[in-house]
Scaffold this active site. Structure first.
Site, short mmCIF file in Angstrom:
data_model
loop_
_atom_site.label_atom_id
_atom_site.label_comp_id
_atom_site.label_asym_id
_atom_site.label_seq_id
_atom_site.Cartn_x
_atom_site.Cartn_y
_atom_site.Cartn_z
CG HIS A 135 -1.83 0.18 -7.25
ND1 HIS A 135 -0.99 0.90 -7.25
CD2 HIS A 135 -1.67 -0.93 -6.79
CE1 HIS A 135 -0.21 0.80 -6.12
NE2 HIS A 135 -0.58 -0.50 -5.96
CG ASP A 165 -1.01 4.28 -8.07
OD1 ASP A 165 -2.06 3.93 -8.18
OD2 ASP A 165 -0.15 3.56 -7.40
CB SER A 236 -0.32 -0.26 -2.37
OG SER A 236 0.72 -0.48 -3.37
#
Length: 496
Positions: A135, A165, A236
């Site tokens: 993402h 992911d 992230s």
């Protein structure tokens, strides 16, 4: 003797004891080495940061705004995703290169409005392979990787798997500092872990905590590591490290009611991520097993009522006509208790076991049906591509913006012949996923699209062609069947 005469000497003795303890404690604090012994019981992360820090990178992305992307409903969706996963490109109107300044190129691309995103990653190998979250790079036209020595490289997206992911990037560099991969089986609840990343764009920020839980179910294909390490937007894709300086996971999600860190964060186990990255590096996509069922968890009441006893297994809600499970004889209402020799405790177990099998292989499945166990043999099919994989260079679509159905948020597949016969359909395609424009128009998974702008749909390829031509129109007219009901749904590409 009255109580008041007893209490006074006891109180006096207690006061003297407390005073003596305080004096002893105070004196011990001046004894060389006592305070140092206590301090050594707490972890010291300085050596780890110095050793592993150079292998952690900052990732910046940019996305050129497309015609019609005016920001209103789409911004809301992006912000929701941002709060849930953090690191997704943020909408703004700054111009120039990913670093915020001009790049010396006066071409048309430099004059386009840009969306900016920031995330983290880490170097897998000395020759420039970098791992991050899917993402973080999803939808990006340009991806830039910045090292701790301030060198910056434009990265190529080798592959990205949205289901787990995980994404793999490649930069043109050599002799890079790389991370070491941990043996995840050694990870224990309660042990210290450390994260390095770029929260809110602050490069190489270090936070620490402990492992709160393992195998936490928050997704279909991955049992996550839960920690209390402070993770915020921009972390992230960064590594979660043990005290040996080895990567145990990729920081991916947080649980939050405010959008900020609340003490619960989740990381992708590194063993799962490496399996995905190996496939991405090899072919740019991930191949998974698929049998065509919709599993659900079994409640205690239902388990007792059907004679199973314990609520273990995956209850099959529906079976795709003509799919692998259908051909093997699996029926709706069956409870799958074993698959390929592995115990199935809940629905997510079944999804993960099946996904891990090689398409074309065969597996024995144990089902509980009407009070008795039955063994069936299933030929594993391949899970339909979710359209999220970015292929390596040489793919003609690399770097090109999404168009046609994908640009409108539609992912479709062929309708099995058996289902066509059952529903008495001559043609059509099945909706596998709907987001963006398609979701707002009311389309959802399982819908059957029979026609586009009054033209019958005969195949996925023809449907994609029709959608590419129709995308420029103000409104696209779809004839859609849902269950036994047929209706028209209007897509408005300008609403992207």
């Amino acid at each position: 003797m009255s109580s008041k005469f007893v209490s006074r000497p006891l109180a006096a003795r207690f006061s003297r004891a407390v005073l003596s303890a305080a004096v002893l404690s105070l004196s011990l604090s001046f004894v060389p080495g006592v305070g140092q012994v206590q301090a050594r019981e707490l972890p010291d992360f300085t050596e780890l940061v110095e050793r592993v820090g150079p292998a952690v990178v900052n990732i910046r992305t940019s996305e050129r705004l497309r015609s019609g992307m005016n920001g209103s409903p789409e911004v809301d969706e992006q912000m929701q995703e941002f709060l849930r996963r953090f690191g997704i490109p943020l909408p703004n109107q700054r111009r120039g290169s990913p670093r915020g300044g001009g790049n010396g190129n006066n071409g048309a691309e430099d004059d386009q409005p840009q969306r900016r995103g920031v995330g983290s990653g880490f170097i897998l190998s000395a020759d420039g392979y970098v791992m991050t979250n899917a993402h973080v790079v999803q939808g990006a036209d340009d991806v830039w990787v910045t090292l701790t020595d301030k060198r910056e490289f434009k990265a190529k997206v080798i592959g990205a798997d949205r289901r787990t992911d995980v994404a793999v990037l490649k930069i043109e560099a050599s002799a890079l500092p790389a991370v070491k991969i941990a043996d995840i089986s050694r990870l224990k609840v309660g042990e210290w872990v450390m994260a390095i990343g770029s929260p809110f764009g602050f490069d190489n920020t270090v936070t620490a905590g402990i492992v709160s839980a393992k195998a936490r179910d928050t997704g279909d294909f991955l049992p996550f590591i839960q920690t209390d390490v402070a993770i915020n937007p921009g972390n992230s894709g960064g590594p979660l490290l043990n005290m040996r300086g080895e990567v145990v996971g990729i920081n991916s999600q947080i649980y939050s009611q405010s959008g900020g860190f609340m003490g619960i964060s989740f990381a992708i186990p590194i063993d799962e991520a490496i399996r995905v990255s190996d496939q991405l590096r090899g072919s740019g996509r991930v191949v998974r097993g698929f049998i065509g069922v919709a599993p659900d968890d079994l409640s205690k009441d239902v388990a007792e009522a059907i004679g199973l006893g314990k609520p273990t297994g995956a209850l099959i809600r529906s079976v795709t006509a003509g799919g692998a499970a259908d051909k093997a004889g699996v029926e709706g209402g069956d409870v799958i208790t074993k698959f390929d020799g592995k115990l199935i405790e809940k629905a997510s177990d079944l999804r993960r076991v099946v996904a891990g099998l090689k398409p074309g292989s065969k597996a024995v499945v144990q089902v509980f049906r009407r009070g008795a166990y039955k063994d069936l043999t299933i030929a594993i099919a391949e899970m339909p591509d979710d359209g999220s994989a970015r292929r390596a260079s040489g793919d003609s679509q690399e770097g090109k913006p999404a168009s046609g159905a994908a640009a409108l948020g539609l992912q479709v597949s062929e309708i099995p012949d058996a289902q066509k016969r059952e529903l008495k359909l001559r043609s059509g395609v099945r909706v596998d996923a709907a987001s963006g424009v398609a979701a707002r128009a009311g389309l959802r998974e399982g819908d059957l699209i029979l026609a586009v702008d009054n033209t019958d749909v005969s195949s996925v390829k023809q449907f994609q062609g029709l959608m590419s031509k129709a995308e420029k129109a103000k409104t696209i007219n779809l004839l859609v069947r849902r269950d036994e009901v047929v209706s028209f749904i209007l897509l408005k590409p300008a609403a992207k």
